[in-house]
Write a protein that holds these residues in place. Structure first.
Motif, PDB file in Angstrom:
ATOM      1  N   PRO A 155      35.696  40.267  39.072  1.00  0.00           N
ATOM      2  CA  PRO A 155      34.556  39.372  38.777  1.00  0.00           C
ATOM      3  C   PRO A 155      33.972  38.729  40.024  1.00  0.00           C
ATOM      4  O   PRO A 155      32.747  38.564  40.126  1.00  0.00           O
ATOM      5  CB  PRO A 155      35.170  38.335  37.830  1.00  0.00           C
ATOM      6  CG  PRO A 155      36.302  39.038  37.170  1.00  0.00           C
ATOM      7  CD  PRO A 155      36.860  39.968  38.203  1.00  0.00           C
ATOM      8  N   GLY A 156      34.835  38.372  40.983  1.00  0.00           N
ATOM      9  CA  GLY A 156      34.322  37.771  42.214  1.00  0.00           C
ATOM     10  C   GLY A 156      33.487  38.744  43.014  1.00  0.00           C
ATOM     11  O   GLY A 156      32.413  38.383  43.534  1.00  0.00           O
ATOM     12  N   GLU A 157      33.936  39.972  43.151  1.00  0.00           N
ATOM     13  CA  GLU A 157      33.156  40.973  43.875  1.00  0.00           C
ATOM     14  C   GLU A 157      31.823  41.231  43.185  1.00  0.00           C
ATOM     15  O   GLU A 157      30.775  41.316  43.849  1.00  0.00           O
ATOM     16  CB  GLU A 157      33.957  42.270  43.973  1.00  0.00           C
ATOM     17  CG  GLU A 157      35.166  42.194  44.879  1.00  0.00           C
ATOM     18  CD  GLU A 157      36.006  43.451  44.853  1.00  0.00           C
ATOM     19  OE1 GLU A 157      36.765  43.689  45.802  1.00  0.00           O
ATOM     20  OE2 GLU A 157      35.896  44.211  43.863  1.00  0.00           O
ATOM     21  N   PHE A 158      31.855  41.360  41.877  1.00  0.00           N
ATOM     22  CA  PHE A 158      30.613  41.625  41.149  1.00  0.00           C
ATOM     23  C   PHE A 158      29.632  40.476  41.323  1.00  0.00           C
ATOM     24  O   PHE A 158      28.428  40.703  41.547  1.00  0.00           O
ATOM     25  CB  PHE A 158      30.920  41.836  39.669  1.00  0.00           C
ATOM     26  CG  PHE A 158      29.709  42.077  38.816  1.00  0.00           C
ATOM     27  CD1 PHE A 158      29.060  43.302  38.842  1.00  0.00           C
ATOM     28  CD2 PHE A 158      29.200  41.073  38.003  1.00  0.00           C
ATOM     29  CE1 PHE A 158      27.922  43.521  38.066  1.00  0.00           C
ATOM     30  CE2 PHE A 158      28.079  41.283  37.236  1.00  0.00           C
ATOM     31  CZ  PHE A 158      27.436  42.514  37.261  1.00  0.00           C
ATOM     32  N   LEU A 159      30.106  39.234  41.242  1.00  0.00           N
ATOM     33  CA  LEU A 159      29.209  38.087  41.384  1.00  0.00           C
ATOM     34  C   LEU A 159      28.595  38.036  42.774  1.00  0.00           C
ATOM     35  O   LEU A 159      27.385  37.794  42.920  1.00  0.00           O
ATOM     36  CB  LEU A 159      29.976  36.801  41.087  1.00  0.00           C
ATOM     37  CG  LEU A 159      29.166  35.507  41.207  1.00  0.00           C
ATOM     38  CD1 LEU A 159      28.039  35.485  40.180  1.00  0.00           C
ATOM     39  CD2 LEU A 159      30.059  34.285  41.033  1.00  0.00           C
ATOM     40  N   VAL A 160      29.404  38.270  43.799  1.00  0.00           N
ATOM     41  CA  VAL A 160      28.872  38.223  45.165  1.00  0.00           C
ATOM     42  C   VAL A 160      27.853  39.331  45.378  1.00  0.00           C
ATOM     43  O   VAL A 160      26.778  39.112  45.977  1.00  0.00           O
ATOM     44  CB  VAL A 160      30.024  38.333  46.173  1.00  0.00           C
ATOM     45  CG1 VAL A 160      29.484  38.493  47.590  1.00  0.00           C
ATOM     46  CG2 VAL A 160      30.913  37.095  46.096  1.00  0.00           C
ATOM     47  N   TYR A 161      28.136  40.536  44.892  1.00  0.00           N
ATOM     48  CA  TYR A 161      27.188  41.642  45.048  1.00  0.00           C
ATOM     49  C   TYR A 161      25.877  41.366  44.306  1.00  0.00           C
ATOM     50  O   TYR A 161      24.783  41.665  44.809  1.00  0.00           O
ATOM     51  CB  TYR A 161      27.816  42.937  44.540  1.00  0.00           C
ATOM     52  CG  TYR A 161      28.989  43.408  45.349  1.00  0.00           C
ATOM     53  CD1 TYR A 161      29.128  43.064  46.686  1.00  0.00           C
ATOM     54  CD2 TYR A 161      29.989  44.206  44.771  1.00  0.00           C
ATOM     55  CE1 TYR A 161      30.212  43.493  47.434  1.00  0.00           C
ATOM     56  CE2 TYR A 161      31.079  44.638  45.507  1.00  0.00           C
ATOM     57  CZ  TYR A 161      31.186  44.277  46.845  1.00  0.00           C
ATOM     58  OH  TYR A 161      32.261  44.696  47.569  1.00  0.00           O
TER      59      TYR A 161
END
Length: 312
Positions: free
Chosen positions: A84-90
């Protein structure tokens, strides 16, 4: 001797014993892992190191919120190897890039509008990825039913047949059945394990297959004959879905051309008369006209998609 001294000596000896056991267990674990890596390297399979995760601090904080848990569930249904963190940052980086590009090439007014469209596009991408994965899983259902029927006819239990199908089938069916086999191994019922697949990848075909397996596990019966009949039905539905998708391909392309025409017209106007979009969006009536036109383009896209959606 003083009881306190005896207690201290005993605690020290116990701590030393625990340290020895801990070091022994750590060394044994390291040796087992080295042997496993060596065996996998000899067989040509990659060692179980895993991908390095990025933005761990963001991911850790995001998972503690309701929004983070929703994103995590959404990503689990898509099969994407993202946290979820990677998706949000991207997503935030993409939205910022779209915002800046729209403001630079069109007008500053289009920056926030493009940002909102980018957020909607991120959610639409997850829905599209989920639908795509569900479609791939549906296409594998006839083969899955055939494997289960053959394994059951050979005298294997349903749990063993599911584990066999998980090894033979490719993703996404193999991945989903591996989860089912793992849950069955720790004591979950067949109904609970298979019901989770139906929730992650909802489809009529999967619901029928799950219902057949659950009823057969509960009440017994001719599961082999049911699975073979279901295999024929799934093959027919697969061909029907393919024909419908082929016939509606032109309508689907038209739905995506509608917003593309709107964006192309904006770029054309700005190219023919540089600064026209700045002057148009500088007044309230111009901003209202742009928002209304964008709403009409979005409405046309939604209506065409709704009209071309046929449930089989």
């Amino acid at each position: 001797m003083n009881p306190l001294v005896l207690l201290t000596i005993g605690a020290t000896l116990l701590a030393c014993l625990l340290v020895v056991f801990g070091v022994h267990a750590y060394a044994a674990g390291r040796a087992q892992r080295a042997a496993l890596v060596e065996r996998l390297s000899a067989s040509g399979e990659p060692p179980p190191t895993g991908r390095t995760r990025r933005f761990r601090a963001v991911d850790r904080r995001l998972r503690g919120t309701a929004f983070g848990r929703w994103v995590e569930v959404k990503l689990a249904t898509t099969g994407l190897d993202l946290t979820p963190g990677e998706f949000l940052v991207y997503v935030l980086a993409s939205v910022a890039a779209v915002w800046l590009l729209s403001a630079a090439f069109l007008a500053p007014f289009f920056g926030p509008v493009a940002g909102l469209i980018g957020l909607w596009a991120a959610n639409a991408f997850l829905n599209w990825q989920r639908a795509r994965r569900t479609e791939r899983f549906i296409n594998q259902l006839p083969e899955l039913a055939r494997i289960l029927a053959n394994a059951t006819q050979a005298g294997l239990a349903l749990r063993t047949a599911i584990g066999m199908a998980a090894e033979e089938l490719e993703a996404p069916a193999g991945e989903e059945l591996s989860r089912v086999a793992d849950r069955l191994a720790v004591g979950h019922s067949i109904e609970e394990a298979l019901g989770e697949i139906a929730e992650r990848l909802p489809s009529r075909e999967l619901v029928v297959l799950v219902s057949t397996l659950v009823l057969s596990a509960r009440a017994g019966g001719a599961i082999v004959g049911s699975l073979r009949n279901l295999t024929v039905t799934l093959e027919q539905r697969k061909e029907t879905r393919r024909e419908i998708r082929t016939q509606l391909s032109q309508v689907t392309v038209t739905a995506y051309l509608v917003p593309a025409i709107g964006l192309a017209s904006l770029l054309l106007v700005n190219a023919m008369m540089p600064g026209a979009l700045d002057r148009m969006t500088g007044a309230f009536i111009g901003q209202t006209a742009v928002l209304v036109s964008l709403g009409f383009f979005a409405l046309g896209f939604i209506l065409i998609r709704r009209l071309s959606k046929i449930d089989v």
